[in-house]
Write an enzyme that holds these catalytic residues in place. Structure first.
Site, PDB file in Angstrom:
ATOM      1  N   THR A  54       0.815  -1.241  -0.166  1.00 35.51           N
ATOM      2  CA  THR A  54      -0.087   0.041  -0.079  1.00 35.51           C
ATOM      3  C   THR A  54       0.777   1.339  -0.039  1.00 35.51           C
ATOM      4  O   THR A  54       2.090   1.152   0.538  1.00 35.51           O
ATOM      5  CB  THR A  54      -1.066  -0.042   1.218  1.00 35.51           C
ATOM      6  OG1 THR A  54      -0.086   0.048   2.450  1.00 35.51           O
ATOM      7  CG2 THR A  54      -1.783  -1.075   1.285  1.00 35.51           C
ATOM      8  N   GLY A  56       1.169   4.429   1.558  1.00 37.87           N
ATOM      9  CA  GLY A  56       1.595   4.721   2.732  1.00 37.87           C
ATOM     10  C   GLY A  56       2.556   3.602   3.657  1.00 37.87           C
ATOM     11  O   GLY A  56       3.725   4.329   3.945  1.00 37.87           O
ATOM     12  N   CYS A  57       2.542   2.436   3.379  1.00 40.45           N
ATOM     13  CA  CYS A  57       3.504   1.677   4.042  1.00 40.45           C
ATOM     14  C   CYS A  57       4.532   1.435   3.223  1.00 40.45           C
ATOM     15  O   CYS A  57       5.819   1.258   3.669  1.00 40.45           O
ATOM     16  CB  CYS A  57       2.686   0.148   3.900  1.00 40.45           C
ATOM     17  SG  CYS A  57       1.123   0.275   4.994  1.00 40.45           S
ATOM     18  N   SER A  58       4.501   1.427   1.764  1.00 40.55           N
ATOM     19  CA  SER A  58       5.831   1.170   0.942  1.00 40.55           C
ATOM     20  C   SER A  58       6.439   2.566   0.554  1.00 40.55           C
ATOM     21  O   SER A  58       7.738   2.424   0.597  1.00 40.55           O
ATOM     22  CB  SER A  58       5.231   0.905  -0.332  1.00 40.55           C
ATOM     23  OG  SER A  58       4.594  -0.611  -0.448  1.00 40.55           O
ATOM     24  N   LEU A  62       7.672   1.625   5.890  1.00 44.87           N
ATOM     25  CA  LEU A  62       8.743   0.736   5.734  1.00 44.87           C
ATOM     26  C   LEU A  62      10.157   1.282   5.449  1.00 44.87           C
ATOM     27  O   LEU A  62      11.094   1.155   6.115  1.00 44.87           O
ATOM     28  CB  LEU A  62       8.480  -0.458   4.757  1.00 44.87           C
ATOM     29  CG  LEU A  62       9.294  -1.445   4.494  1.00 44.87           C
ATOM     30  CD1 LEU A  62       9.750  -2.205   5.826  1.00 44.87           C
ATOM     31  CD2 LEU A  62       8.869  -2.461   3.647  1.00 44.87           C
TER      32      LEU A  62
END
Length: 168
Positions: A54, A56-58, A62
């Site tokens: 996703t 925001g996560c990528s 992270l």
């Protein structure tokens, strides 16, 4: 008359993490690790994301742990662990796409069992994503939570690598 349902409590600083297990990829094969092996006699930094791949996560969450991993390890962290409510094949593909080897352990809570057990699930069915994990980070020393950072839905602030580093 409907019985009162007791609201499940979210984990807190000072709590011992409950028993459970996660899926991990070992030698390109799905495997399992239990909380005793993961958290026992170690200082673990676990951060959770709503979903692998996703934006925001990528793009935001992270990468901070990747770029700050050496500094986090120098502060006494034994292992950095990333959890998502995705299957282990997705977690493995995400790790490969981000060029993560063993410096960050990618674990799967595919059925959201552990996330529900610690009270950090979020209902993302309105976005077609089902029940997922809230975005958070915690530090656990021998399974006891010493630090806990839970972001509000849609935010990436408290659980960032930079935020955790400033509190170690």
């Amino acid at each position: 008359i409907k019985p009162n349902k007791r609201k499940k409590m979210t984990i807190q600083i000072g709590d011992t993490l409950p028993e459970g297990s996660f899926n991990i990829m070992l030698d390109d094969k799905p495997s399992e690790i239990d909380t005793g092996d993961l958290f026992g006699n170690k200082n673990i930094l676990l951060f959770a994301v709503p979903g692998a791949f996703t934006p925001g996560c990528s793009l935001n969450h992270l990468p901070g742990f990747i770029s700050n991993r050496s500094e986090l390890y120098s502060k006494g962290i034994d292992q950095i662990v990333c959890l998502a409510v995705n299957d282990i094949f997705v977690m493995s593909a995400w790790a490969k796409s981000q060029n993560i080897s063993n410096e960050i352990m990618m674990i799967s809570d595919g059925n959201c069992d552990y996330t529900k057990k610690i009270g950090l699930e979020i209902d993302s069915t309105a976005f077609g994503m089902g029940i997922r994990s809230r975005r958070y980070a915690l530090v656990a020393n021998d399974s006891k939570i010493t630090q806990l950072f839970i972001d509000e839905p849609g935010k990436i602030e408290l659980s960032t690598a930079e935020s955790v580093l400033s509190n170690l």
